[in-house]
Design a protein around this motif. Structure first.
Motif, PDB file in Angstrom:
ATOM      1  N   ALA A 106      12.702  -0.797  -1.534  1.00 53.41           N
ATOM      2  CA  ALA A 106      11.747  -1.441  -2.448  1.00 53.41           C
ATOM      3  C   ALA A 106      12.299  -1.410  -3.877  1.00 53.41           C
ATOM      4  CB  ALA A 106      10.396  -0.727  -2.379  1.00 53.41           C
ATOM      5  N   LYS A 107      12.851  -0.259  -4.258  1.00 52.20           N
ATOM      6  CA  LYS A 107      13.400  -0.091  -5.609  1.00 52.20           C
ATOM      7  C   LYS A 107      14.551  -1.085  -5.826  1.00 52.20           C
ATOM      8  CE  LYS A 107      14.893   3.840  -8.404  1.00 52.20           C
ATOM      9  NZ  LYS A 107      15.335   5.231  -8.294  1.00 52.20           N
ATOM     10  N   ALA A 108      15.406  -1.198  -4.803  1.00 56.95           N
ATOM     11  CA  ALA A 108      16.553  -2.112  -4.921  1.00 56.95           C
ATOM     12  C   ALA A 108      16.083  -3.558  -5.067  1.00 56.95           C
ATOM     13  CB  ALA A 108      17.456  -1.963  -3.696  1.00 56.95           C
ATOM     14  N   ALA A 109      14.899  -3.855  -4.503  1.00 57.58           N
ATOM     15  CA  ALA A 109      14.360  -5.212  -4.598  1.00 57.58           C
ATOM     16  C   ALA A 109      13.516  -5.388  -5.861  1.00 57.58           C
ATOM     17  CB  ALA A 109      13.529  -5.527  -3.352  1.00 57.58           C
ATOM     18  N   GLY A 110      13.447  -4.324  -6.702  1.00 55.77           N
ATOM     19  CA  GLY A 110      12.763  -4.445  -7.986  1.00 55.77           C
ATOM     20  C   GLY A 110      11.307  -4.025  -7.992  1.00 55.77           C
ATOM     21  N   TYR A 111      10.872  -3.289  -6.954  1.00 55.64           N
ATOM     22  CA  TYR A 111       9.474  -2.840  -6.896  1.00 55.64           C
ATOM     23  C   TYR A 111       9.399  -1.321  -7.032  1.00 55.64           C
ATOM     24  CZ  TYR A 111       8.778  -7.353  -4.489  1.00 55.64           C
ATOM     25  OH  TYR A 111       8.745  -8.675  -4.147  1.00 55.64           O
ATOM     26  N   GLU A 112       8.223  -0.836  -7.458  1.00 64.23           N
ATOM     27  CA  GLU A 112       7.973   0.605  -7.415  1.00 64.23           C
ATOM     28  C   GLU A 112       7.185   0.902  -6.143  1.00 64.23           C
ATOM     29  OE1 GLU A 112       7.761   2.860 -11.496  1.00 64.23           O
ATOM     30  OE2 GLU A 112       6.184   1.344 -11.345  1.00 64.23           O
ATOM     31  N   MET A 113       7.519   2.039  -5.517  1.00 66.52           N
ATOM     32  CA  MET A 113       6.815   2.413  -4.286  1.00 66.52           C
ATOM     33  C   MET A 113       6.507   3.897  -4.307  1.00 66.52           C
ATOM     34  SD  MET A 113       7.789   1.517  -0.374  1.00 66.52           S
ATOM     35  CE  MET A 113       6.602   1.863   0.936  1.00 66.52           C
ATOM     36  N   VAL A 114       5.360   4.267  -3.735  1.00 65.60           N
ATOM     37  CA  VAL A 114       5.051   5.685  -3.524  1.00 65.60           C
ATOM     38  C   VAL A 114       4.727   5.909  -2.056  1.00 65.60           C
ATOM     39  CG1 VAL A 114       4.150   6.055  -5.870  1.00 65.60           C
ATOM     40  CG2 VAL A 114       2.563   5.396  -4.043  1.00 65.60           C
ATOM     41  N   ASP A 115       5.093   7.094  -1.544  1.00 70.74           N
ATOM     42  CA  ASP A 115       4.564   7.536  -0.258  1.00 70.74           C
ATOM     43  C   ASP A 115       3.307   8.313  -0.603  1.00 70.74           C
ATOM     44  OD1 ASP A 115       6.875   9.165  -1.294  1.00 70.74           O
ATOM     45  OD2 ASP A 115       6.037  10.669   0.066  1.00 70.74           O
ATOM     46  N   ALA A 116       2.203   8.022   0.100  1.00 68.51           N
ATOM     47  CA  ALA A 116       0.918   8.640  -0.255  1.00 68.51           C
ATOM     48  C   ALA A 116       0.130   8.993   1.001  1.00 68.51           C
ATOM     49  CB  ALA A 116       0.118   7.691  -1.152  1.00 68.51           C
ATOM     50  N   PRO A 117       0.698   9.875   1.852  1.00 72.90           N
ATOM     51  CA  PRO A 117      -0.036  10.252   3.062  1.00 72.90           C
ATOM     52  C   PRO A 117      -1.304  11.028   2.707  1.00 72.90           C
ATOM     53  CG  PRO A 117       1.877  11.668   2.797  1.00 72.90           C
ATOM     54  CD  PRO A 117       1.973  10.589   1.735  1.00 72.90           C
ATOM     55  N   VAL A 118      -2.209  11.116   3.679  1.00 69.40           N
ATOM     56  CA  VAL A 118      -3.529  11.681   3.389  1.00 69.40           C
ATOM     57  C   VAL A 118      -3.823  12.904   4.228  1.00 69.40           C
ATOM     58  CG1 VAL A 118      -4.382   9.376   2.838  1.00 69.40           C
ATOM     59  CG2 VAL A 118      -4.780  10.296   5.142  1.00 69.40           C
ATOM     60  N   SER A 119      -4.690  13.737   3.691  1.00 66.87           N
ATOM     61  CA  SER A 119      -5.316  14.802   4.467  1.00 66.87           C
ATOM     62  C   SER A 119      -6.785  14.432   4.549  1.00 66.87           C
ATOM     63  CB  SER A 119      -5.121  16.135   3.744  1.00 66.87           C
ATOM     64  OG  SER A 119      -5.816  17.135   4.441  1.00 66.87           O
ATOM     65  N   GLY A 120      -7.367  14.650   5.741  1.00 62.24           N
ATOM     66  CA  GLY A 120      -8.755  14.219   5.969  1.00 62.24           C
ATOM     67  C   GLY A 120      -8.720  13.176   7.068  1.00 62.24           C
ATOM     68  N   GLY A 121      -9.717  13.168   7.921  1.00 58.60           N
ATOM     69  CA  GLY A 121      -9.723  12.251   9.066  1.00 58.60           C
ATOM     70  C   GLY A 121     -10.538  10.999   8.803  1.00 58.60           C
ATOM     71  N   ILE A 122     -11.065  10.444   9.903  1.00 56.19           N
ATOM     72  CA  ILE A 122     -11.757   9.153   9.836  1.00 56.19           C
ATOM     73  C   ILE A 122     -13.013   9.242   8.954  1.00 56.19           C
ATOM     74  CG2 ILE A 122     -12.887   7.388  11.260  1.00 56.19           C
ATOM     75  CD1 ILE A 122     -10.970   8.460  13.568  1.00 56.19           C
ATOM     76  N   ALA A 123     -13.734  10.376   9.036  1.00 53.13           N
ATOM     77  CA  ALA A 123     -14.952  10.532   8.224  1.00 53.13           C
ATOM     78  C   ALA A 123     -14.593  10.490   6.734  1.00 53.13           C
ATOM     79  CB  ALA A 123     -15.656  11.840   8.564  1.00 53.13           C
ATOM     80  N   ALA A 124     -13.488  11.132   6.372  1.00 50.34           N
ATOM     81  CA  ALA A 124     -13.068  11.136   4.958  1.00 50.34           C
ATOM     82  C   ALA A 124     -12.569   9.757   4.539  1.00 50.34           C
ATOM     83  CB  ALA A 124     -11.990  12.189   4.728  1.00 50.34           C
ATOM     84  N   ALA A 125     -11.941   9.029   5.466  1.00 52.53           N
ATOM     85  CA  ALA A 125     -11.494   7.662   5.159  1.00 52.53           C
ATOM     86  C   ALA A 125     -12.714   6.775   4.898  1.00 52.53           C
ATOM     87  CB  ALA A 125     -10.663   7.101   6.308  1.00 52.53           C
ATOM     88  N   ASN A 126     -13.733   6.907   5.752  1.00 52.69           N
ATOM     89  CA  ASN A 126     -14.949   6.104   5.574  1.00 52.69           C
ATOM     90  C   ASN A 126     -15.722   6.523   4.324  1.00 52.69           C
ATOM     91  OD1 ASN A 126     -14.461   4.640   7.910  1.00 52.69           O
ATOM     92  ND2 ASN A 126     -15.640   6.034   9.211  1.00 52.69           N
TER      93      ASN A 126
END
Ligand code: NAD
Length: 289
Positions: A106-126
């Motif tokens: 992504a950086k080489a193509a000129g974009y900024e990117m973050v990895d942003a994995p989550v803690s918390g399941g489906i209830a927390a997503a909702n």
């Protein structure tokens, strides 16, 4: 803000809905027609290709099953298709090597990117109460916060690109290890003549205290409420714990780290899954002892 959302499954569906509730215009894509229908009902604009979904957006959020899919989606249909300057946020739990590779591409193509994995399941997503662990530059993190906040209880900058996945894999490896240890200690106490409840009362206030014992006690009717009290239904599926342990083992190999207990925990969850228990909460390891 105009945000593309790719991957509207158990987690992504609720997350996209929370972005809509926060006033963002969400352009959604998933391979599943059912997931797209649901997203439409939640106020997303839906598209039949990733390329269309990323047109004109300020940010792209992805919540996909694995690293292979994340890599193919970004390389084939996001890089060079999303507007210059768009921010990419991959919230999937994937292997460290792929997270870094896609971020660098992504950086080489000129974009900024973050990895942003989550803690918390489906209830927390909702409920919009996920914890995000974010890897990327200071500048990318500052931009990511605005996008993530409507879906979050906490947004933490872990470090450079990939650091979010490092935090996630280390946390879940540790969780698997203390869960298995907690199950063993409870079963041993009972067999050696001390009731599990009495052991819980003592150890939860002694040096054995840990989250699995204190807050998610894996024996039915003992200690804190947990899926154990409901025949190990709901909670965090053993199949997902095994996925995360395998990612941690791959990450350990990439980093050259020695993780003997992590390896052993992986074998225990592998056997448990092979015996047909993948859908049960990960605390159900207790039933094997
Ligand atoms: P899921 O299988 O319910 O959803 C994944 C979605 O991605 C599906 O709707 C699928 O159709 C879609 N998809 C697959 N390939 C695609 C493609 N090429 N393009 C567009 N869409 C595609 O999975 P989930 O439970 O939502 O998990 C998503 C991610 O979140 C995983 O990486 C998982 O490890 C992580 N996670 C899950 C939980 C949980 O409790 N379920 C908790 C924390 C993290």
């Amino acid at each position: 803000m105009k945000i593309a959302f790719i991957g509207l499954g158990n987690m992504g569906g609720g997350m996209a809905a929370n972005l809509v509730k926060a006033g963002h215009a969400v352009q959604a894509f998933d391979l599943s027609a059912e997931a797209l229908d649901k997203a439409k009902g939640n106020g997303c604009a839906v598209f039949t290709t990733v390329r269309e979904a990323v047109q004109g957006v300020d940010a792209v959020v992805s919540m996909l099953p694995n690293g292979g899919i994340v890599k193919s989606v970004y390389e084939a249909d996001v890089l060079g298709q999303a507007p210059a300057g768009a921010l990419f946020l991959d919230c999937s739990t994937i292997d460290l090597a792929t997270a870094r590779e896609v971020g660098e591409a992504a950086k080489a193509a000129g974009y900024e990117m973050v990895d942003a994995p989550v803690s918390g399941g489906i209830a927390a997503a909702n409920g919009g109460t996920l914890t995000f662990m974010v890897g990327g530059s200071e500048e990318a993190f500052a931009r990511a916060q605005t996008v993530l906040e409507p879906m979050a209880k906490a947004v933490i900058h872990a470090g450079e690109l990939g650091a979010g996945q490092v935090a996630k894999m280390c946390n879940n490896m540790l969780l698997a290890i203390h869960m298995i240890g907690t199950c063993e200690a409870l079963a041993l106490a009972e067999k050696a003549g001390l009731s599990m409840q009495k052991f819980y009362e003592i150890s939860s206030k002694s040096t054995g205290y840990n989250w699995s014992l204190n807050d998610y006690t894996p024996a039915p009717g003992v200690g804190a409420a947990s899926p154990a009290d409901n025949d190990y239904q709901g909670g965090f599926a053993s199949a997902l714990m095994l996925k995360d342990l395998r990612l941690a083992m791959a990450g350990a190999a990439t980093a050259g780290a020695s993780v003997p207990l992590g390896e052993h925990a992986t074998k225990i969850y592998e056997a448990f899954n092979e015996a047909g228990n993948g859908g049960k909460d990960f605390g159900a390891i207790f039933t094997t002892l």
